[in-house]
Design a protein around this motif. Structure first.
Motif, PDB file in Angstrom:
ATOM      1  N   LYS A  79       6.321 -10.249   9.895  1.00  0.00           N
ATOM      2  CA  LYS A  79       6.132 -11.335  10.855  1.00  0.00           C
ATOM      3  C   LYS A  79       4.667 -11.504  11.211  1.00  0.00           C
ATOM      4  O   LYS A  79       4.173 -12.623  11.399  1.00  0.00           O
ATOM      5  N   THR A  80       3.947 -10.392  11.290  1.00  0.00           N
ATOM      6  CA  THR A  80       2.529 -10.426  11.654  1.00  0.00           C
ATOM      7  C   THR A  80       1.600 -10.396  10.441  1.00  0.00           C
ATOM      8  O   THR A  80       0.373 -10.371  10.604  1.00  0.00           O
ATOM      9  N   SER A  81       2.184 -10.367   9.237  1.00  0.00           N
ATOM     10  CA  SER A  81       1.420 -10.325   7.968  1.00  0.00           C
ATOM     11  C   SER A  81       0.621  -9.041   7.794  1.00  0.00           C
ATOM     12  O   SER A  81      -0.273  -8.973   6.948  1.00  0.00           O
TER      13      SER A  81
ATOM     14  N   THR B  32      -4.619 -15.180   1.682  1.00  0.00           N
ATOM     15  CA  THR B  32      -4.127 -16.349   2.396  1.00  0.00           C
ATOM     16  C   THR B  32      -4.601 -17.587   1.654  1.00  0.00           C
ATOM     17  O   THR B  32      -5.423 -17.501   0.739  1.00  0.00           O
TER      18      THR B  32
ATOM     19  N   THR C 252      -5.496 -18.799   9.694  1.00  0.00           N
ATOM     20  CA  THR C 252      -4.543 -17.716   9.394  1.00  0.00           C
ATOM     21  C   THR C 252      -4.394 -16.781  10.584  1.00  0.00           C
ATOM     22  O   THR C 252      -3.282 -16.400  10.962  1.00  0.00           O
ATOM     23  N   VAL C 253      -5.525 -16.407  11.190  1.00  0.00           N
ATOM     24  CA  VAL C 253      -5.496 -15.525  12.364  1.00  0.00           C
ATOM     25  C   VAL C 253      -4.763 -16.199  13.522  1.00  0.00           C
ATOM     26  O   VAL C 253      -3.943 -15.578  14.211  1.00  0.00           O
TER      27      VAL C 253
ATOM     28  N   ASN D 270      -2.450 -18.495  13.319  1.00  0.00           N
ATOM     29  CA  ASN D 270      -1.022 -18.554  12.993  1.00  0.00           C
ATOM     30  C   ASN D 270      -0.328 -17.212  13.229  1.00  0.00           C
ATOM     31  O   ASN D 270       0.835 -17.171  13.637  1.00  0.00           O
ATOM     32  N   ILE D 271      -1.043 -16.105  12.963  1.00  0.00           N
ATOM     33  CA  ILE D 271      -0.452 -14.777  13.173  1.00  0.00           C
ATOM     34  C   ILE D 271      -0.097 -14.584  14.643  1.00  0.00           C
ATOM     35  O   ILE D 271       0.981 -14.096  14.990  1.00  0.00           O
TER      36      ILE D 271
ATOM     37  N   GLU E  79       4.907 -17.743  13.028  1.00  0.00           N
ATOM     38  CA  GLU E  79       5.287 -18.722  12.013  1.00  0.00           C
ATOM     39  C   GLU E  79       6.778 -18.588  11.708  1.00  0.00           C
ATOM     40  O   GLU E  79       7.302 -17.499  11.547  1.00  0.00           O
TER      41      GLU E  79
ATOM     42  N   ALA F 168       7.723 -16.744   8.439  1.00  0.00           N
ATOM     43  CA  ALA F 168       7.188 -15.391   8.240  1.00  0.00           C
ATOM     44  C   ALA F 168       8.315 -14.388   8.500  1.00  0.00           C
ATOM     45  O   ALA F 168       8.502 -13.928   9.631  1.00  0.00           O
TER      46      ALA F 168
END
Length: 455
Positions: free
Chosen positions: A348-350, A399, A443-444, A446-447, A451, A454
């Protein structure tokens, strides 16, 4: 339209040129500026950056086999003038350095004499090499049988030092003995004979045929150029090249096909990945190892084969987020039973993607680029989605533009993949370092925002 630089070892010539030039300017300045109080590290970095920027914007390394000698002279003069001004501009800011006009003149004269001699010797050596050995050539076909097409064929056959081998005309409008085949036979002929370049008379093709030919060139890494006529062509990337006095229209390579841009992007990747590895992975890895091991048996890292640049296989690193299973080529779905509890959080947090900075440092990936797909997806969609293969012309990324626009994770319909490819191609065709930074920042964001896809 994306162009590919093929044709044997010609793709290495620009790299050789760049390497020689950087070597000359790096080794020369300590000799001429010795004893003047110059900080070699600062000045060396300054002139390297200055040379690279000037060369990029002046097109200093945009020299092709059909470029006339006067183009070389023009580019050398422009590079020499701008580089001289930038070098002189350094000294007012170097408080501990004594400026010497004589030392500066000797340094610049030595650099450009050496670079000029090397470039002209290499330029003429390659022409003579092609003439004497028949090597380092490109195979070409022409679509259409017009007076201009015939003139181009004559140029290829008369100017053999340029290294082209003409294999035939293709036309639906002419049927004489000079015609090798029809337009419908063209694509099979190109594949069977490993043709490098397609020269197209636009009067020969309708819009549907033209679009099909451009897509074919994209999918098979062929260079396509157009012989000018009155027909309009819709492309933002057109330029005119001259083979002596003969003009042809070319679809430009993207910035990511140019060595200066590749060097800039690679330096950014190295610096960024080293920072992440030292500042984040150094403490995150032991923590993740403990959490992963406490929940399930198996390795901390998960390595999976993926297609990289030019479909070269590499192993993509992740923190393991699943139970050990035999279905690793199956995409993750919502509420997938294979995903562990800690796996749900890190996906979820990549966080699971963080070890891929090791792939970046190894040169297998980039920080930003098209995400690497599973081999099953690659083999399936490469045959059905136009421009799919374009994404494999560059290194895959941790990414990418498609990911920050919401097209990540599970592929449920063909439309999901089509939209992903559309964003990947747009990124490749419009790359800039600023664009990369914007995607990283998004990207940061979105984390932390979360998302929906995700999982």
């Amino acid at each position: 339209m994306i162009l590919s630089g093929r044709a044997g070892y010609s793709k290495y010539l620009r790299l050789i040129n760049i390497s020689f030039d950087i070597l000359v300017i790096t080794l020369s300045f300590p000799i001429f500026f010795e004893g003047l109080g110059l900080n070699n590290l600062h000045f060396g970095a300054y002139q390297f950056v200055a040379w690279s920027i000037i060369a990029y914007f002046s097109g200093f390394y945009e020299v092709f086999r059909y470029s006339p000698p006067q183009d070389l002279l023009t580019k050398l003069f422009k590079q020499a003038l701008l580089f001289t001004l930038v070098i002189i501009a350094f000294f007012p800011f170097a408080k501990t350095t004594v400026f010497s006009g004589l030392a500066t003149a000797k340094f610049l004269a030595t650099v450009f004499i050496a670079i000029s001699l090397f470039k002209f010797l290499l330029f003429y050596y390659l022409k003579q090499y092609r003439l004497s050995t028949g090597s380092n050539f490109r195979k070409a076909v022409i679509v259409g049988y017009t007076p201009d097409a015939i003139r181009l064929k004559d140029f290829f056959e008369e100017k053999t030092e340029y290294g082209y081998r003409f294999l035939g005309f293709f036309s639906d409008k002419e049927t004489n003995a000079q015609i090798t085949g029809t337009v419908t036979q063209l694509q099979d002929f190109i594949i069977d004979n490993n043709v490098d370049e397609i020269y197209c008379s636009l009067n020969e093709l309708d819009n549907a045929q033209l679009k099909d030919l451009v897509n074919f060139a994209d999918a098979n890494s062929k260079t396509i150029k157009f012989i000018p006529d009155a027909k309009e062509i819709f492309s933002k990337n057109l330029r005119i090249d001259y083979y002596e006095f003969f003009p042809v229209l070319s679809l430009r390579k993207t910035a990511l096909h140019e060595p200066p841009a590749q060097v800039v992007k690679r330096i950014f990747d190295i610096v960024f990945s080293i920072m992440v590895i030292i500042l984040v992975l150094s403490w995150l890895t032991p923590l993740m190892a403990l959490l992963i091991k406490l929940e399930s048996k198996g390795p901390v890292f998960f390595k999976q084969s993926r297609p990289g640049i030019n479909e070269k296989e590499f192993f993509c690193w992740k923190f393991r987020s699943m139970q050990i299973n035999e279905t690793t080529e199956k995409s993750v779905t919502r509420n997938d039973p294979r995903v562990t509890r800690i796996g749900k959080f890190i996906r979820k947090t990549s966080i699971d993607e963080m070890p891929q900075f090791i792939n970046v440092l190894r040169g297998e990936m980039s920080v930003v680029g098209p995400r690497p797909h599973l081999w099953t997806q690659n083999n399936s969609y490469s045959q059905t989605i136009k421009k799919y293969m374009v994404r494999l012309y560059v290194r895959p990324g941790i990414t990418g533009l498609a990911q920050v626009r919401g097209f990540r994770g599970e592929i449920t319909t063909d439309e999901d993949m089509i939209n992903r490819i559309r964003y990947d191609v747009f990124y490749i065709e419009n790359w800039s370092l600023l664009f990369d930074l914007k995607i990283i920042i998004q990207t940061v964001v979105n984390i932390f925002m979360g998302e929906d896809k995700a999982y």
